[in-house]
Design a protein around this motif. Structure first.
Motif, mmCIF file in Angstrom:
data_model
loop_
_atom_site.group_PDB
_atom_site.id
_atom_site.type_symbol
_atom_site.label_atom_id
_atom_site.label_comp_id
_atom_site.label_asym_id
_atom_site.label_seq_id
_atom_site.Cartn_x
_atom_site.Cartn_y
_atom_site.Cartn_z
ATOM 1 N N ALA A 9 15.252 32.009 -36.414
ATOM 2 C CA ALA A 9 16.354 32.160 -35.457
ATOM 3 C C ALA A 9 15.810 32.179 -34.031
ATOM 4 N N THR A 10 14.685 32.847 -33.830
ATOM 5 C CA THR A 10 14.067 32.887 -32.501
ATOM 6 C C THR A 10 13.690 31.487 -32.036
ATOM 7 N N ALA A 11 13.082 30.719 -32.911
ATOM 8 C CA ALA A 11 12.687 29.353 -32.555
ATOM 9 C C ALA A 11 13.907 28.486 -32.258
ATOM 10 N N TYR A 12 14.929 28.574 -33.095
ATOM 11 C CA TYR A 12 16.126 27.750 -32.929
ATOM 12 C C TYR A 12 16.864 28.088 -31.636
ATOM 13 N N PHE A 13 17.191 29.363 -31.449
ATOM 14 C CA PHE A 13 17.980 29.737 -30.279
ATOM 15 C C PHE A 13 17.165 29.640 -28.993
#
Length: 140
Positions: free
Chosen positions: A15-19
């Motif tokens: 989620a950190t990488a995506y957002f």
């Protein structure tokens, strides 16, 4: 099981990488207007990527018009390669900002896209320049 969780949420690192990546590509109107109001305009240029008639109708103060259809190595040779170009168009129903950002990136420029376009900007009550004729439209 709820429909919301039919597909499980990703692990926090995913989620950190995506957002994080999403925010690297976009800026929202509120962040941009706060920068403009505070005079924080170094390091980026606001770019309207629709046709000149759309730019004349309504534009974000300080924006320049670089219609995506006209972006070439020749037409952009005067642009500063040390700044980020924040592209916008009519709204999420128009992809002129995406096309303009893509062309600029292909030409070696750093880019972001303004989420929601001029329609979201106006809906939020932020200032515009231009003839402000009723009925903002794509005009790309």
């Amino acid at each position: 099981m709820t429909r919301t969780l039919t597909v499980p949420a990703p692990a926090p690192d995913l989620a950190t990488a995506y957002f994080g990546a999403e925010l690297a590509f976009e800026v929202d109107p509120d962040d941009l207007v706060r920068d403009l109001e505070a005079g924080h305009t170094d390091g980026y240029v606001i770019v309207e990527t629709r046709a000149p008639e759309a730019f004349a109708q309504a534009r974000i103060p300080g924006a320049v018009n670089l219609p995506y259809r006209d972006l070439t190595a020749e037409s952009t040779k005067h642009l500063d390669r040390n700044v980020v170009y924040v592209c916008y168009c009519e709204s999420t129903h128009c992809n002129a900002a995406t096309k303009g950002a893509l062309k600029l990136a292909q030409l070696g420029f750093r880019v972001k896209r303004l989420s929601g376009g001029i329609t979201s900007w106006i809906a939020a009550g932020y200032p515009v320049e231009g003839t402000a004729a009723p009925g903002i439209r794509c005009a790309c």
